[in-house]
Design an enzyme around this catalytic site. Structure first.
Site, mmCIF file in Angstrom:
data_model
loop_
_atom_site.group_PDB
_atom_site.id
_atom_site.type_symbol
_atom_site.label_atom_id
_atom_site.label_comp_id
_atom_site.label_asym_id
_atom_site.label_seq_id
_atom_site.Cartn_x
_atom_site.Cartn_y
_atom_site.Cartn_z
ATOM 1 N N HIS A 1 31.891 68.559 -31.680
ATOM 2 C CA HIS A 1 31.202 68.020 -30.505
ATOM 3 C C HIS A 1 32.218 67.211 -29.680
ATOM 4 C CE1 HIS A 1 27.758 66.744 -28.165
ATOM 5 N NE2 HIS A 1 28.295 65.534 -28.145
ATOM 6 N N ASP B 1 23.177 67.887 -33.233
ATOM 7 C CA ASP B 1 24.178 66.811 -33.287
ATOM 8 C C ASP B 1 23.797 65.633 -34.174
ATOM 9 O OD1 ASP B 1 25.705 68.288 -31.470
ATOM 10 O OD2 ASP B 1 24.744 67.328 -29.744
HETATM 11 C C1 GAR Z 1 34.396 72.433 -26.718
HETATM 12 O O1 GAR Z 1 34.759 71.332 -25.930
HETATM 13 C C2 GAR Z 1 33.364 72.036 -27.761
HETATM 14 O O2 GAR Z 1 33.552 70.750 -28.263
HETATM 15 C C3 GAR Z 1 32.098 72.114 -26.948
HETATM 16 O O3 GAR Z 1 32.244 73.286 -26.189
HETATM 17 C C4 GAR Z 1 33.631 73.453 -25.886
HETATM 18 C C5 GAR Z 1 34.003 74.865 -26.227
HETATM 19 O O4 GAR Z 1 35.311 75.138 -25.818
HETATM 20 N N1 GAR Z 1 30.938 72.146 -27.806
HETATM 21 C C6 GAR Z 1 29.799 71.553 -27.471
HETATM 22 O O5 GAR Z 1 29.627 70.967 -26.419
HETATM 23 C C7 GAR Z 1 28.695 71.667 -28.521
HETATM 24 N N2 GAR Z 1 27.686 70.678 -28.288
HETATM 25 P P1 GAR Z 1 36.110 76.368 -26.402
HETATM 26 O O6 GAR Z 1 35.195 77.598 -26.275
HETATM 27 O O7 GAR Z 1 37.315 76.495 -25.517
HETATM 28 O O8 GAR Z 1 36.468 76.089 -27.831
#
Ligand code: GAR
Length: 207
Positions: free
Chosen positions: A110, A151
């Site tokens: 997260h 979460d």
């Molecule tokens: C990341 O920042 C992750 O922490 C977030 O989505 C992004 C995905 O990036 N996750 C959430 O917000 C879950 N609640 P990525 O596809 O480049 O890894």
């Protein structure tokens, strides 16, 4: 040497965290990414999986009941002999039956310091916008166990970043993402080395 940890990685979008796992050379002797799962058939993260010759699994969360999704997922996990499920930018809720069957074996990253700035609707830029609006001076990344509520599972690992000088949600997102790309592989390595234990209902990292 102990058996390698078999991972299933779940993604919904870009896949930069997936890439960070796959590019961590010190993880390669310890883990095998057996499959990359997504609710989106055309997500860029699937391209990354293919570059690394990892099987991709598209699971349609919108056209199936949670029961059917759970049956498909559990069958795949069993046939791949999955030890740890990693949600790396995955935005759908994992069905309760899967969480029950894989209790304390599903982790999520997260992009903020839980228990603040989490819950339904708090993902991606929504999180960074809320953090910016709050005028918080620190943010960071959290790895937590996944339970039935968005979460709210127990926190496994966190890293904070000073955002007091940052001027926009985009700047916060950029800074936090750098930290995510270290924290997620580091935490998976801790699992692979058997360093994560639940003691007296708390998550402890052994030395
Ligand atoms: C990341 O920042 C992750 O922490 C977030 O989505 C992004 C995905 O990036 N996750 C959430 O917000 C879950 N609640 P990525 O596809 O480049 O890894």
């Amino acid at each position: 040497m102990a058996n390698k940890l078999n991972l299933a990685v779940f993604v919904s979008g870009r896949g930069s965290n997936l890439k960070a796992i796959l590019n961590r050379n010190d993880l390669l002797p310890l883990v095998t990414v057996k499959g990359v799962f997504s609710d989106k058939i055309d997500c860029p993260a699937f391209e990354i999986a293919r570059e690394f010759s990892i099987p991709t699994f598209h699971i349609s969360f919108s056209t199936k009941t949670p029961y059917d999704v759970a049956s498909v997922l559990i069958a795949e996990f069993k046939s791949l002999d999955i030890d740890l499920i990693v949600l790396a930018g995955f935005l759908k809720l994992i069905p309760g039956t899967v969480i029950k069957e894989y209790r304390d074996k599903i982790i999520n990253i997260h992009p903020a310091l839980l228990p603040s700035f989490g819950g339904k609707g708090m993902y991606g830029m929504n999180v960074h916008k809320a953090v910016f609006k709050s005028s918080a001076k620190v943010s960071g990344a959290t790895i937590h166990f996944v339970n039935e509520i968005y979460d709210e599972g127990k926190i496994i690992n966190q890293k904070a970043v000073d955002i007091s000088a940052l001027k926009s949600p985009d700047e916060i997102a950029h800074r936090v993402l750098e930290v995510e790309h270290l924290l997620l592989p580091d935490t998976i390595k801790l699992f692979a080395n058997n360093k994560i234990k639940i003691i007296n209902n708390r998550v402890e990292i052994l030395n």
